[in-house]
Write a protein that holds these residues in place. Structure first.
Motif, mmCIF file in Angstrom:
data_model
loop_
_atom_site.group_PDB
_atom_site.id
_atom_site.type_symbol
_atom_site.label_atom_id
_atom_site.label_comp_id
_atom_site.label_asym_id
_atom_site.label_seq_id
_atom_site.Cartn_x
_atom_site.Cartn_y
_atom_site.Cartn_z
ATOM 1 N N LEU A 34 0.839 -1.200 0.000
ATOM 2 C CA LEU A 34 0.000 0.000 0.000
ATOM 3 C C LEU A 34 0.874 1.250 0.000
ATOM 4 O O LEU A 34 1.868 1.321 0.717
ATOM 5 C CB LEU A 34 -0.909 0.034 1.228
ATOM 6 C CG LEU A 34 -2.037 -0.979 1.280
ATOM 7 C CD1 LEU A 34 -2.815 -0.818 2.587
ATOM 8 C CD2 LEU A 34 -2.968 -0.839 0.079
ATOM 9 N N VAL A 35 0.463 2.223 -0.807
ATOM 10 C CA VAL A 35 1.089 3.542 -0.790
ATOM 11 C C VAL A 35 -0.005 4.545 -0.445
ATOM 12 O O VAL A 35 -1.028 4.617 -1.136
ATOM 13 C CB VAL A 35 1.727 3.908 -2.151
ATOM 14 C CG1 VAL A 35 2.295 5.320 -2.106
ATOM 15 C CG2 VAL A 35 2.803 2.903 -2.526
ATOM 16 N N VAL A 36 0.204 5.278 0.630
ATOM 17 C CA VAL A 36 -0.708 6.343 1.028
ATOM 18 C C VAL A 36 -0.064 7.652 0.599
ATOM 19 O O VAL A 36 1.072 7.946 0.974
ATOM 20 C CB VAL A 36 -0.954 6.331 2.556
ATOM 21 C CG1 VAL A 36 -1.877 7.477 2.955
ATOM 22 C CG2 VAL A 36 -1.523 4.987 2.981
ATOM 23 N N VAL A 37 -0.796 8.417 -0.212
ATOM 24 C CA VAL A 37 -0.285 9.690 -0.705
ATOM 25 C C VAL A 37 -0.961 10.814 0.066
ATOM 26 O O VAL A 37 -2.198 10.864 0.163
ATOM 27 C CB VAL A 37 -0.527 9.841 -2.224
ATOM 28 C CG1 VAL A 37 0.007 11.182 -2.717
ATOM 29 C CG2 VAL A 37 0.119 8.688 -2.990
ATOM 30 N N SER A 38 -0.145 11.700 0.616
ATOM 31 C CA SER A 38 -0.663 12.854 1.354
ATOM 32 C C SER A 38 -1.551 13.706 0.465
ATOM 33 O O SER A 38 -1.439 13.675 -0.760
ATOM 34 C CB SER A 38 0.506 13.706 1.862
ATOM 35 O OG SER A 38 1.263 13.004 2.806
ATOM 36 N N GLY A 39 -2.409 14.475 1.103
ATOM 37 C CA GLY A 39 -3.323 15.341 0.375
ATOM 38 C C GLY A 39 -2.594 16.244 -0.600
ATOM 39 O O GLY A 39 -1.574 16.842 -0.266
ATOM 40 N N GLN A 40 -3.151 16.307 -1.810
ATOM 41 C CA GLN A 40 -2.591 17.142 -2.877
ATOM 42 C C GLN A 40 -3.566 18.261 -3.191
ATOM 43 O O GLN A 40 -4.771 18.034 -3.323
ATOM 44 C CB GLN A 40 -2.336 16.297 -4.134
ATOM 45 C CG GLN A 40 -1.346 15.176 -3.918
ATOM 46 C CD GLN A 40 0.029 15.688 -3.542
ATOM 47 O OE1 GLN A 40 0.653 16.440 -4.289
ATOM 48 N NE2 GLN A 40 0.515 15.279 -2.368
ATOM 49 N N LEU A 41 -3.016 19.441 -3.340
ATOM 50 C CA LEU A 41 -3.833 20.595 -3.713
ATOM 51 C C LEU A 41 -4.032 20.619 -5.226
ATOM 52 O O LEU A 41 -3.393 19.869 -5.968
ATOM 53 C CB LEU A 41 -3.158 21.885 -3.246
ATOM 54 C CG LEU A 41 -2.991 22.041 -1.734
ATOM 55 C CD1 LEU A 41 -2.288 23.360 -1.424
ATOM 56 C CD2 LEU A 41 -4.322 21.944 -1.011
ATOM 57 N N CYS A 42 -4.871 21.514 -5.665
ATOM 58 C CA CYS A 42 -5.217 21.643 -7.080
ATOM 59 C C CYS A 42 -4.230 22.556 -7.809
ATOM 60 O O CYS A 42 -4.627 23.486 -8.514
ATOM 61 C CB CYS A 42 -6.649 22.133 -7.223
ATOM 62 S SG CYS A 42 -7.105 23.505 -6.131
ATOM 63 N N LEU A 43 -2.951 22.259 -7.645
ATOM 64 C CA LEU A 43 -1.912 23.042 -8.319
ATOM 65 C C LEU A 43 -1.889 22.674 -9.799
ATOM 66 O O LEU A 43 -1.982 21.503 -10.151
ATOM 67 C CB LEU A 43 -0.552 22.760 -7.694
ATOM 68 C CG LEU A 43 -0.424 23.029 -6.194
ATOM 69 C CD1 LEU A 43 0.937 22.581 -5.688
ATOM 70 C CD2 LEU A 43 -0.687 24.487 -5.881
ATOM 71 N N GLY A 44 -1.740 23.673 -10.641
ATOM 72 C CA GLY A 44 -1.648 23.438 -12.071
ATOM 73 C C GLY A 44 -0.255 23.007 -12.470
ATOM 74 O O GLY A 44 0.639 22.875 -11.618
ATOM 75 N N PRO A 45 -0.030 22.796 -13.771
ATOM 76 C CA PRO A 45 1.284 22.359 -14.260
ATOM 77 C C PRO A 45 2.420 23.314 -13.891
ATOM 78 O O PRO A 45 3.564 22.910 -13.796
ATOM 79 C CB PRO A 45 1.102 22.289 -15.775
ATOM 80 C CG PRO A 45 -0.362 22.182 -15.991
ATOM 81 C CD PRO A 45 -1.014 22.883 -14.836
ATOM 82 N N ASP A 46 2.070 24.583 -13.651
ATOM 83 C CA ASP A 46 3.079 25.574 -13.271
ATOM 84 C C ASP A 46 3.366 25.557 -11.766
ATOM 85 O O ASP A 46 4.168 26.342 -11.265
ATOM 86 C CB ASP A 46 2.641 26.972 -13.703
ATOM 87 C CG ASP A 46 1.338 27.430 -13.057
ATOM 88 O OD1 ASP A 46 0.710 26.642 -12.309
ATOM 89 O OD2 ASP A 46 0.930 28.581 -13.312
ATOM 90 N N GLY A 47 2.691 24.660 -11.036
ATOM 91 C CA GLY A 47 2.899 24.564 -9.592
ATOM 92 C C GLY A 47 2.153 25.614 -8.796
ATOM 93 O O GLY A 47 2.405 25.787 -7.603
ATOM 94 N N LYS A 48 1.219 26.311 -9.436
ATOM 95 C CA LYS A 48 0.482 27.379 -8.767
ATOM 96 C C LYS A 48 -1.014 27.106 -8.809
ATOM 97 O O LYS A 48 -1.499 26.337 -9.644
ATOM 98 C CB LYS A 48 0.770 28.720 -9.449
ATOM 99 C CG LYS A 48 2.229 29.114 -9.367
ATOM 100 C CD LYS A 48 2.487 30.418 -10.061
ATOM 101 C CE LYS A 48 3.979 30.745 -9.967
ATOM 102 N NZ LYS A 48 4.326 31.935 -10.709
ATOM 103 N N LEU A 49 -1.734 27.770 -7.909
ATOM 104 C CA LEU A 49 -3.193 27.711 -7.916
ATOM 105 C C LEU A 49 -3.725 28.720 -8.925
ATOM 106 O O LEU A 49 -3.342 29.895 -8.891
ATOM 107 C CB LEU A 49 -3.759 28.055 -6.540
ATOM 108 C CG LEU A 49 -3.548 27.040 -5.425
ATOM 109 C CD1 LEU A 49 -3.954 27.639 -4.086
ATOM 110 C CD2 LEU A 49 -4.337 25.779 -5.704
ATOM 111 N N ALA A 50 -4.601 28.276 -9.804
ATOM 112 C CA ALA A 50 -5.274 29.202 -10.720
ATOM 113 C C ALA A 50 -6.290 30.018 -9.924
ATOM 114 O O ALA A 50 -6.869 29.514 -8.953
ATOM 115 C CB ALA A 50 -5.975 28.427 -11.827
ATOM 116 N N PRO A 51 -6.527 31.270 -10.291
ATOM 117 C CA PRO A 51 -7.519 32.076 -9.564
ATOM 118 C C PRO A 51 -8.886 31.397 -9.448
ATOM 119 O O PRO A 51 -9.552 31.534 -8.424
ATOM 120 C CB PRO A 51 -7.606 33.355 -10.402
ATOM 121 C CG PRO A 51 -6.256 33.456 -11.052
ATOM 122 C CD PRO A 51 -5.851 32.034 -11.339
#
Length: 156
Positions: A34-51
């Motif tokens: 099993l691999v548990v992956v920590s929560g991931q945010l909705c970062l885009g390909p640029d590593g940033k949150l879109a407005p």
């Protein structure tokens, strides 16, 4: 390139580099198969949150933008999973997803927003992408992100 990454490429998706943790935790933990992956945010390909993916569902963020945010979270989960195991073709199945939706108290479409992540897992992994799931509305998320998704995967 793995079979799963080829499927993603057919969908127009290239996995980003796995994001580094921003606090005292690991991006993933493997125990046995099993691999548990920590929560991931909705970062885009640029590593940033879109407005469009900042703020609360039901108070400025549309359900459509929320579904896209959840999809981005799922893409970032797969990027972390690849970093953890090296090859996505080692994935046997997505066991569970947990979704956290930054929502106003009266927002009632949490499940539909989380479908953005669930649908991507099925698109990428086929039947092995079908999973158990929890989805909850929360008062706040890091960086005021609209969505965060965590996952558990069985691997070889």
């Amino acid at each position: 390139m793995s079979r799963i990454e080829e499927k993603l490429a057919d969908l127009g998706i290239t996995l980003p580099a796995a994001a580094a943790p921003v606090a005292n935790y690991l991006p993933s933990v493997r125990t046995g198969n099993l691999v548990v992956v920590s929560g991931q945010l909705c970062l885009g390909p640029d590593g940033k949150l879109a407005p469009a993916h900042i703020g609360k569902l039901g108070a400025g963020v549309s359900p459509e933008a929320g579904r896209e945010a959840a999809r981005l979270c799922a893409i970032n989960l797969l990027a972390q999973l690849k970093a953890a195991v090296g090859d996505l073709d080692l994935v046997v199945r997505c066991v569970r997803l947990g979704g956290f939706i930054n929502a106003s108290p009266d927002f009632a479409q949490l499940a539909q927003v989380m479908n953005g992540a669930s649908d991507l897992m099925v698109e990428a992994l086929g039947e092995a992408g079908r999973h158990a799931r929890s989805t909850i509305g929360v008062a706040e998320l890091p960086l005021d992100a609209a969505v965060e998704v965590e996952g558990m995967f069985e691997v070889r």
